[in-house]
Design a protein around this motif. Structure first.
Motif, short mmCIF file in Angstrom:
data_model
loop_
_atom_site.label_atom_id
_atom_site.label_comp_id
_atom_site.label_asym_id
_atom_site.label_seq_id
_atom_site.Cartn_x
_atom_site.Cartn_y
_atom_site.Cartn_z
N ASN A 243 -91.68 -68.11 12.83
CA ASN A 243 -92.91 -68.67 13.73
C ASN A 243 -94.29 -68.08 13.56
O ASN A 243 -94.25 -66.52 13.37
CB ASN A 243 -92.39 -68.21 14.98
N GLU A 244 -95.37 -68.89 13.37
CA GLU A 244 -96.68 -68.20 13.08
C GLU A 244 -97.39 -67.32 14.50
O GLU A 244 -97.85 -66.46 14.31
CB GLU A 244 -97.51 -69.38 13.05
N ASP A 245 -96.52 -67.63 15.48
CA ASP A 245 -96.95 -66.97 16.87
C ASP A 245 -95.94 -65.62 17.13
O ASP A 245 -96.08 -65.36 18.30
CB ASP A 245 -96.99 -67.73 18.01
N LEU A 246 -95.14 -65.44 16.06
CA LEU A 246 -94.32 -64.14 16.25
C LEU A 246 -95.04 -63.00 16.45
O LEU A 246 -95.93 -62.54 15.86
CB LEU A 246 -93.45 -64.07 15.03
N ILE A 247 -94.67 -62.11 17.38
CA ILE A 247 -95.30 -60.85 17.81
C ILE A 247 -94.26 -59.82 18.02
O ILE A 247 -93.17 -59.96 18.55
CB ILE A 247 -95.98 -61.02 19.46
N VAL A 248 -94.46 -58.88 17.29
CA VAL A 248 -93.78 -57.60 17.00
C VAL A 248 -94.08 -56.48 17.86
O VAL A 248 -95.06 -56.13 17.64
CB VAL A 248 -93.23 -57.03 15.48
N GLY A 249 -93.35 -56.33 18.97
CA GLY A 249 -93.67 -55.07 20.06
C GLY A 249 -94.11 -55.66 21.11
O GLY A 249 -95.04 -56.59 21.16
N ARG A 250 -93.66 -55.21 22.27
CA ARG A 250 -93.86 -55.92 23.52
C ARG A 250 -95.32 -55.56 24.28
O ARG A 250 -95.84 -55.98 24.82
CB ARG A 250 -92.79 -55.39 24.68
N ASN A 251 -95.83 -54.48 23.55
CA ASN A 251 -97.16 -53.83 23.88
C ASN A 251 -98.38 -54.81 23.10
O ASN A 251 -99.53 -54.24 23.38
CB ASN A 251 -97.12 -52.48 24.00
N ASN A 252 -97.86 -55.62 22.15
CA ASN A 252 -99.01 -55.86 21.32
C ASN A 252 -99.55 -57.48 21.72
O ASN A 252 -100.47 -57.98 21.23
CB ASN A 252 -98.34 -56.10 19.73
N GLY A 253 -99.40 -57.49 23.04
CA GLY A 253 -99.97 -58.77 23.57
C GLY A 253 -99.55 -60.20 23.05
O GLY A 253 -98.28 -60.26 22.59
N GLY A 254 -100.26 -61.17 22.72
CA GLY A 254 -100.01 -62.35 22.48
C GLY A 254 -100.44 -63.58 23.36
O GLY A 254 -100.38 -63.29 24.52
N GLN A 255 -100.45 -64.83 22.86
CA GLN A 255 -100.71 -65.65 23.91
C GLN A 255 -99.45 -66.28 24.59
O GLN A 255 -98.34 -65.91 24.35
CB GLN A 255 -101.25 -67.03 22.98
#
Length: 458
Positions: A243-255
Motif C-alpha cells: 500500500n502506498e499509504d502504509l505507515i510504520v509506527g503508530r506515532n508517525n501520523g498518517g492520513q
C-alpha cells in the motif's frame, strides 16, 4: 536405542522402554504437573481414559524427564519433531532449529506427512547429517544445502481433507507441494521440477482479540506475514509493492484511512532502498518456502466477528445461556469451519442446546461434550453480514452460586476467512524487476485470516 532408566530404577524392569517411546508417551498422556506413567496398568488406564483425567491439555514444548534430560518438541502436520539435551541450552534456539528442520524437510519432500517421511527416509537422514554435526547446527538454509544433497525425493501426493473444505478454490494449489530439487515419483520415474514458471504468495493474518461480556473489545492485535514459494526459472529479481499509504509506527501520523502497522521486519534477502518513498521491495527469492516480512498491528480495527453472551438464572439449579455471534465482515466473504467452545461448571448435570440462524448458513450444530465439560458449537459456513444465536439450558447438581457462575466460560472461537484480511495490507503488484521477452510467470496471491486467540469473557 538406549535403555530408559529413571533415577529410582537402578535395575532394568520388565516394562523397560527406550527414550523415544518414553518421550512419546509423556506427550500423549500429559498430566499437568504430573510425572510419566510408569506401570503397564497405568499406561493401559491412560489409553482408555485419554479424554478424561490423564490428558489435561497439551504438553509444553520443553519439559524434564525422570532420566534427567531436557526434551524439546514442535508439532507440524500431525508429526512430532523432538530432541533431547543434557546441557543447559537456550530453549528458543532449539525450538527454532526444530521448526527450521521441519521447514527444510517440507521444501525437499514437497509435502510434510508420515508417508512422505517414510518414503524419503534416506534423503531426510542425509539432510540431518548436513544440518547438524555432533548436535551443533551447521547449514540450515534450503538453498545452501543443495550443494551437499545427492538423493532425489520421492513425490507423495498430499492428503487433502475435502470434508473440511468449504470452497476448494481457496485451498493452496497442488503445484505448491513440489520439491525444490528434481524428483522421482513412487514408480521411480523422473518428474520435472516445474512445468511452468510460478510463484505463490500468501498474506496470512492471525487475530488475538479479547472481548468483555458486553461485546466491547478489551485487547486486539494482528500478527501477519507475507509468505512466498518460488518456482521461477533462473531465479530473477522480483519487485513487490505494498500500500502506498502504509505507515510504520503508530506515532508517525498518517492520513485518515491509512494502513498503520506497529512494527515490521523483513527477510535478510530483501532490498529496502525503495521502501521508504515508494513502499516497494526488491529481492531474489531463495529456494523453498520463505517469509518476506512479518508485521504486527494493535489498536482499533474492525473485527470480523462480535460475540454477545448473556446468562440468566431461571431456577436455583437451572441457568439459561445465550450466545449471539454477528459477522461484521462484508457479505461477499464468509467464515469457514467456525468452532465455538464454552466451558460449563463442573457440577453440570445436563445441558440442552439449540441454534437459531438465518438462511444461507452451512450446517450448524451445538452439543454438550461431557468428557471435556464444554458446549461445542460448529458452523460450517458463516456468511458476512449475518448472525447466529445459540441457546443452552443447563441443569446443575447444586444451586447456582457466585463461584459456580465464575466457572462458565470464557468463550473461545476458532475460524478461518479466505480471501480477506483485517489489516487492509495489500500487495499492489508483484513483477519481475527486468523485462524478459517471452518470460510470463504465473502469480498466485491468496489472503487468509485465522483466529489465534479469539476470546470473550462471560
Amino acid at each position: 536405542s538406549k535403555q530408559y532408566r529413571t533415577e529410582r530404577d537402578h535395575d532394568v524392569g520388565a516394562h523397560e522402554r527406550s527414550h523415544t517411546e518414553a518421550f512419546f508417551r509423556k506427550i500423549k498422556f500429559w498430566k499437568d504437573g504430573g510425572t510419566l506413567l510408569d506401570s503397564a496398568a497405568e499406561s493401559n488406564e491412560a489409553e482408555e481414559n485419554d479424554d478424561l483425567e490423564h490428558s489435561k491439555g497439551d504438553a509444553p514444548p520443553v519439559f524434564m524427564m525422570p532420566d534427567g534430560l531436557s526434551y524439546f518438541h514442535v508439532k507440524r502436520n500431525g508429526l512430532i519433531f523432538g530432541c533431547s539435551t543434557a546441557r543447559n541450552v537456550s530453549p528458543t534456539t532449539v525450538i527454532d532449529l526444530l521448526s527450521t528442520i521441519a521447514k527444510v524437510f517440507k521444501d525437499y519432500c514437497g509435502t510434510l506427512s508420515e508417508e512422505a517421511m517414510r518414503k524419503n527416509f534416506i534423503l531426510l537422514y542425509e539432510l540431518l547429517d548436513e544440518m547438524l554435526d555432533y548436535g551443533y547446527p551447521q547449514v540450515t538454509q534450503t538453498e545452501n544445502l543443495k550443494a551437499f544433497i545427492y538423493n532425489e525425493p520421492i513425490v507423495v501426493e498430499p492428503v487433502v481433507n475435502t470434508s473440511s473444505m468449504v470452497n476448494p478454490k481457496t485451498a493452496s494449489a497442488n503445484a505448491v507441494h513440489k520439491p525444490v530439487i528434481s524428483s522421482v515419483n513412487v514408480n521411480g520415474r523422473k518428474t520435472s521440477k516445474s512445468d511452468k514458471n510460478e510463484i505463490f504468495v500468501d498474506i496470512l493474518e492471525r487475530l488475538n482479540i479479547l472481548f468483555s461480556n458486553n461485546g466491547y473489545i478489551l485487547n486486539s492485535t494482528i500478527d501477519g506475514c507475507i509468505q512466498m514459494k518460488s518456482y521461477l526459472a533462473g531465479n530473477p529479481e522480483l519487485r513487490l509493492a505494498l500500500n502506498e499509504d502504509l505507515i510504520v509506527g503508530r506515532n508517525n501520523g498518517g492520513q485518515y484511512g491509512a494502513v498503520v502497522v506497529d512494527d515490521i521486519n523483513f527477510n535478510a534477502c530483501v532490498n529496502l532502498s525503495e521502501f521508504d518513498h515508494a513502499r516497494t521491495l526488491s529481492f531474489v527469492p531463495p529456494d523453498g518456502e520463505f517469509i518476506v516480512l512479518n508485521y504486527r498491528m494493535t489498536g482499533e480495527f474492525k473485527t470480523p466477528f462480535r460475540i454477545f453472551p448473556s446468562i440468566e438464572e431461571v431456577e436455583p439449579k437451572k441457568i439459561e445461556i445465550s450466545v449471539l455471534i454477528r459477522a461484521e465482515m462484508p457479505a461477499n466473504h464468509f467464515g469457514a469451519n467456525v468452532s465455538v467452545e464454552m466451558p460449563l461448571p463442573k457440577c453440570t448435570a445436563s445441558a440442552a442446546s439449540n441454534v437459531i440462524h438465518s438462511p444461507g448458513h452451512g450446517p450448524s450444530q451445538a452439543e454438550f461434550i461431557r468428557t471435556s465439560g464444554k458446549i461445542v458449537w460448529n458452523i460450517k459456513k458463516f456468511p458476512g453480514g449475518s448472525e447466529q444465536t445459540m441457546r443452552a439450558k443447563v441443569t446443575l447438581k447444586h444451586p447456582c452460586t457466585t463461584q459456580i457462575r465464575r466457572e462458565i466460560g470464557p468463550i473461545n472461537m476458532n475460524f478461518e476467512i479466505p480471501m480477506y484480511n483485517v489489516s487492509q495490507l495489500q500487495v499492489r503488484y508483484l513483477r519481475i524487476a527486468e523485462a524478459m521477452p517471452g518470460y510470463t510467470p504465473y502469480r498466485w496471491v491468496r489472503y487468509v485470516t485465522q483466529s489465534s486467540s479469539y476470546v470473550c469473557r462471560v
